[in-house]
Design a protein around this motif. Structure first.
Motif, PDB file in Angstrom:
ATOM      1  N   ARG A 239      69.476 -38.679  60.227  1.00  0.00           N
ATOM      2  CA  ARG A 239      70.054 -38.883  58.988  1.00  0.00           C
ATOM      3  C   ARG A 239      69.760 -37.644  57.971  1.00  0.00           C
ATOM      4  O   ARG A 239      68.815 -37.296  58.017  1.00  0.00           O
ATOM      5  CB  ARG A 239      69.681 -40.210  58.281  1.00  0.00           C
ATOM      6  CG  ARG A 239      70.115 -41.393  59.175  1.00  0.00           C
ATOM      7  CD  ARG A 239      69.906 -42.781  58.625  1.00  0.00           C
ATOM      8  NE  ARG A 239      70.031 -43.739  59.385  1.00  0.00           N
ATOM      9  CZ  ARG A 239      71.027 -44.183  60.088  1.00  0.00           C
ATOM     10  NH1 ARG A 239      72.238 -43.437  59.792  1.00  0.00           N
ATOM     11  NH2 ARG A 239      70.909 -45.226  60.818  1.00  0.00           N
ATOM     12  N   ARG A 240      70.767 -37.568  57.121  1.00  0.00           N
ATOM     13  CA  ARG A 240      70.604 -36.719  55.913  1.00  0.00           C
ATOM     14  C   ARG A 240      69.782 -37.729  54.947  1.00  0.00           C
ATOM     15  O   ARG A 240      69.703 -38.858  54.905  1.00  0.00           O
ATOM     16  CB  ARG A 240      71.789 -36.612  55.421  1.00  0.00           C
ATOM     17  CG  ARG A 240      72.789 -35.491  56.187  1.00  0.00           C
ATOM     18  CD  ARG A 240      73.745 -34.718  55.480  1.00  0.00           C
ATOM     19  NE  ARG A 240      74.551 -34.006  56.223  1.00  0.00           N
ATOM     20  CZ  ARG A 240      75.622 -34.391  57.063  1.00  0.00           C
ATOM     21  NH1 ARG A 240      75.898 -35.451  57.096  1.00  0.00           N
ATOM     22  NH2 ARG A 240      76.100 -33.323  57.891  1.00  0.00           N
ATOM     23  N   GLU A 241      69.608 -36.868  53.957  1.00  0.00           N
ATOM     24  CA  GLU A 241      68.915 -37.858  52.754  1.00  0.00           C
ATOM     25  C   GLU A 241      69.688 -38.918  52.323  1.00  0.00           C
ATOM     26  O   GLU A 241      69.117 -39.792  51.799  1.00  0.00           O
ATOM     27  CB  GLU A 241      68.406 -36.855  51.504  1.00  0.00           C
ATOM     28  CG  GLU A 241      66.898 -36.460  51.643  1.00  0.00           C
ATOM     29  CD  GLU A 241      66.709 -35.289  50.733  1.00  0.00           C
ATOM     30  OE1 GLU A 241      67.217 -35.337  49.402  1.00  0.00           O
ATOM     31  OE2 GLU A 241      65.798 -34.536  51.028  1.00  0.00           O
ATOM     32  N   ASP A 242      70.959 -38.695  52.102  1.00  0.00           N
ATOM     33  CA  ASP A 242      71.865 -39.771  51.469  1.00  0.00           C
ATOM     34  C   ASP A 242      72.158 -40.858  52.666  1.00  0.00           C
ATOM     35  O   ASP A 242      72.831 -41.871  52.214  1.00  0.00           O
ATOM     36  CB  ASP A 242      73.154 -39.148  50.993  1.00  0.00           C
ATOM     37  CG  ASP A 242      74.049 -38.641  52.249  1.00  0.00           C
ATOM     38  OD1 ASP A 242      73.712 -38.712  53.373  1.00  0.00           O
ATOM     39  OD2 ASP A 242      75.245 -38.316  51.904  1.00  0.00           O
ATOM     40  N   GLY A 243      71.584 -40.813  53.730  1.00  0.00           N
ATOM     41  CA  GLY A 243      71.646 -41.862  54.728  1.00  0.00           C
ATOM     42  C   GLY A 243      72.817 -41.682  55.640  1.00  0.00           C
ATOM     43  O   GLY A 243      72.737 -42.195  56.735  1.00  0.00           O
ATOM     44  N   SER A 244      73.478 -40.535  55.458  1.00  0.00           N
ATOM     45  CA  SER A 244      74.583 -40.289  56.465  1.00  0.00           C
ATOM     46  C   SER A 244      74.127 -39.728  57.530  1.00  0.00           C
ATOM     47  O   SER A 244      72.859 -39.196  57.621  1.00  0.00           O
ATOM     48  CB  SER A 244      75.732 -39.540  55.693  1.00  0.00           C
ATOM     49  OG  SER A 244      75.409 -38.269  55.598  1.00  0.00           O
ATOM     50  N   ALA A 245      74.933 -40.073  58.650  1.00  0.00           N
ATOM     51  CA  ALA A 245      74.362 -39.189  60.030  1.00  0.00           C
ATOM     52  C   ALA A 245      74.322 -37.647  59.987  1.00  0.00           C
ATOM     53  O   ALA A 245      75.502 -37.256  59.685  1.00  0.00           O
ATOM     54  CB  ALA A 245      75.414 -39.797  61.224  1.00  0.00           C
ATOM     55  N   ALA A 246      73.381 -37.195  60.456  1.00  0.00           N
ATOM     56  CA  ALA A 246      73.237 -35.760  60.602  1.00  0.00           C
ATOM     57  C   ALA A 246      73.954 -35.313  61.942  1.00  0.00           C
ATOM     58  O   ALA A 246      74.014 -33.854  62.077  1.00  0.00           O
ATOM     59  CB  ALA A 246      71.643 -35.336  60.310  1.00  0.00           C
ATOM     60  N   ALA A 247      73.967 -35.901  62.936  1.00  0.00           N
ATOM     61  CA  ALA A 247      74.335 -35.494  64.336  1.00  0.00           C
ATOM     62  C   ALA A 247      74.819 -36.706  65.099  1.00  0.00           C
ATOM     63  O   ALA A 247      74.487 -37.862  64.742  1.00  0.00           O
ATOM     64  CB  ALA A 247      73.362 -34.794  64.935  1.00  0.00           C
ATOM     65  N   SER A 248      75.632 -36.428  65.958  1.00  0.00           N
ATOM     66  CA  SER A 248      75.892 -37.648  67.027  1.00  0.00           C
ATOM     67  C   SER A 248      74.905 -38.210  67.652  1.00  0.00           C
ATOM     68  O   SER A 248      73.889 -37.610  67.821  1.00  0.00           O
ATOM     69  CB  SER A 248      76.801 -36.840  68.187  1.00  0.00           C
ATOM     70  OG  SER A 248      78.081 -36.758  67.838  1.00  0.00           O
ATOM     71  N   HIS A 249      74.797 -39.239  67.926  1.00  0.00           N
ATOM     72  CA  HIS A 249      73.699 -40.125  68.677  1.00  0.00           C
ATOM     73  C   HIS A 249      73.786 -39.774  69.991  1.00  0.00           C
ATOM     74  O   HIS A 249      74.853 -39.805  70.748  1.00  0.00           O
ATOM     75  CB  HIS A 249      74.095 -41.727  68.173  1.00  0.00           C
ATOM     76  CG  HIS A 249      72.797 -42.605  68.704  1.00  0.00           C
ATOM     77  ND1 HIS A 249      72.571 -42.747  70.064  1.00  0.00           N
ATOM     78  CD2 HIS A 249      71.898 -43.001  68.046  1.00  0.00           C
ATOM     79  CE1 HIS A 249      71.470 -43.442  70.071  1.00  0.00           C
ATOM     80  NE2 HIS A 249      71.180 -43.672  68.944  1.00  0.00           N
ATOM     81  N   PRO A 250      72.525 -39.592  70.646  1.00  0.00           N
ATOM     82  CA  PRO A 250      72.565 -38.949  71.995  1.00  0.00           C
ATOM     83  C   PRO A 250      73.077 -40.206  73.110  1.00  0.00           C
ATOM     84  O   PRO A 250      73.499 -39.783  74.055  1.00  0.00           O
ATOM     85  CB  PRO A 250      71.070 -38.949  72.089  1.00  0.00           C
ATOM     86  CG  PRO A 250      70.363 -39.535  71.056  1.00  0.00           C
ATOM     87  CD  PRO A 250      71.380 -39.650  70.005  1.00  0.00           C
TER      88      PRO A 250
END
Ligand code: PMP
Length: 386
Positions: A239-250
């Motif tokens: 996740r990014r700091e704002d809680g949003s996803a930083a990358a696709s889940h494996p």
């Protein structure tokens, strides 16, 4: 209370609660959001349980996402982050966009939607019909791609970004409406299992926390595609700091349940897991989801989309092992009409089948391929072999 009473109580709650706002009728279409009916699923359920479905297609724009759309826009109006006439932008697999298009049309906000090109065309056309602009993003860039595009547009143009995957107003609206409706339908501890999938996780987080506090006996069951076991894998989401996803889940793989499990675990869904509000995770196969949606239509008369079929498949699975008399509620997020161009309707013919042709030719009149009466159109007489 018997099961007939459950359904009638719900219908009355909807009509008397959210629907009656003033003697002159409703202020706008927005007064019809929520208050959806709960219906007994008698024919498909095993005899030893009572299975119910909450039909979110009864919302005015046809899905559970009408609740989120109204909740997010009105929260932003209240806290001043959305100004009168400001453009609203959001990334969506469709139902959120249709709900937002309905809300923005009724309130007078321009709306821009970003959507991956592989979601059903019915959804794009419905959004455009409701006055929204739809920007397609490459299927290969998945959910994270359309979210990134929406963020870019908001930053560049100063538009209001709904952020449905992180916005607390999404979960709050479900706590205030969906959860309260369920509690008033079943009473405290009157529901043994509540079954849902997750997309944004707004339904999950918002309802689960209220059930935990006020109906602690209710088991919370979350379904997800068996081919994309984001929760079942136990692997964390970057996740990014704002809680949003930083990358696709494996653990993500493409799956047919449009609206469920994007290629990341949203912050709202992650919150529900972290709070210990999920008792069981049930994997569902795509084929089972499609079969259950078709069964619900042809054997219960209930039109639902693919995720509705998938939720029912999970509910039927947990029902098998449930004790006698258990009461189980499945969330059915939208209607089947939204999937005419998808695998859900594969094999449903446009032209007459052989069986229908036989019925047609079982009487002489009005047959499409029958010889036309000579007096009316002699030229149309069938050609004779030489
Ligand atoms: N089913 C469908 C068809 C949906 O569009 C959505 C919302 N993306 C869901 C299920 C999941 O709802 P939520 O976003 O509240 O998790």
């Amino acid at each position: 209370m018997n099961s007939d009473n459950v359904a009638s109580t719900v219908l009355q709650a909807g009509q008397e609660g959210t629907r009656a706002v003033g003697a002159g009728g409703l202020g706008s279409i927005l007064g019809t959001v929520g208050g959806t009916p709960v219906v007994r699923i008698a024919r498909l359920a095993p005899a030893h349980v009572e299975l119910f479905a909450k039909l979110e297609a009864f919302n005015p724009a046809g899905s559970v996402k009408d609740r989120l759309a109204l909740g997010v826009i009105e929260a932003a109006e209240r806290d001043g982050t959305l100004r009168p006439g400001q453009t609203v932008v959001e990334a969506t697999s469709g139902n959120t966009g249709i709900g937002l298009a309905m809300v923005c049309a009724a309130k007078g906000y321009p709306l821009v939607i970003t959507m991956a090109e592989n979601f059903s065309v019915e959804r794009r056309r419905l959004m455009r019909f409701l006055g929204a602009k739809v920007i397609l993003t490459p299927a290969a860039a998945r959910g994270t791609g359309m979210v990134a595009k929406a963020r870019e547009l908001a930053e560049t143009h100063g538009w209001f970004l709904c952020r449905q995957f992180e916005n607390e107003a999404n979960a709050d609206t479900h706590s205030r409406t969906t959860a309260e409706e369920i509690l008033s339908d079943f009473g405290s501890d009157g529901l043994d299992m509540w079954v849902t999938g997750f997309g944004t996780g707004g339904t999950l987080k918002g309802v689960a926390r209220v059930l935990r506090a006020r109906s602690p006996r209710t088991r919370i069951v979350v379904a997800e595609p068996d081919s994309a076991p984001l929760l079942g894998s136990g692997l964390p989401q970057a996740r990014r700091e704002d809680g949003s996803a930083a990358a696709s889940h494996p653990a993500f793989r493409p799956h047919p349940m449009q609206g469920w499990s994007p290629d990341f675990i949203s912050r709202l869904a992650g919150d529900a897991i972290a709070a210990g509000h999920v008792d069981e995770i049930v994997p569902v196969a795509g084929a089972d989801a499609l079969r259950c949606a078709r069964d619900l239509a042809s054997r219960e008369g209930i039109l639902c989309g693919i995720t509705g079929g998938a939720t029912l498949a999970a509910a039927l699975k947990v029902a098998q092992a449930a004790p006698a008399g258990a009461r189980i509620l499945a969330m059915i997020p939208d209607t089947g009409e939204r999937y005419l161009s998808t695998p859900l309707f594969e094999g449903i013919e446009e032209t007459m089948t052989a069986e229908e042709g036989e019925i047609a030719s079982s009487t002489p009149g009005f047959c499409i391929d029958a010889p036309a009466p000579a007096a009316v159109a002699p030229a149309a007489a069938p050609a004779r072999p030489e």
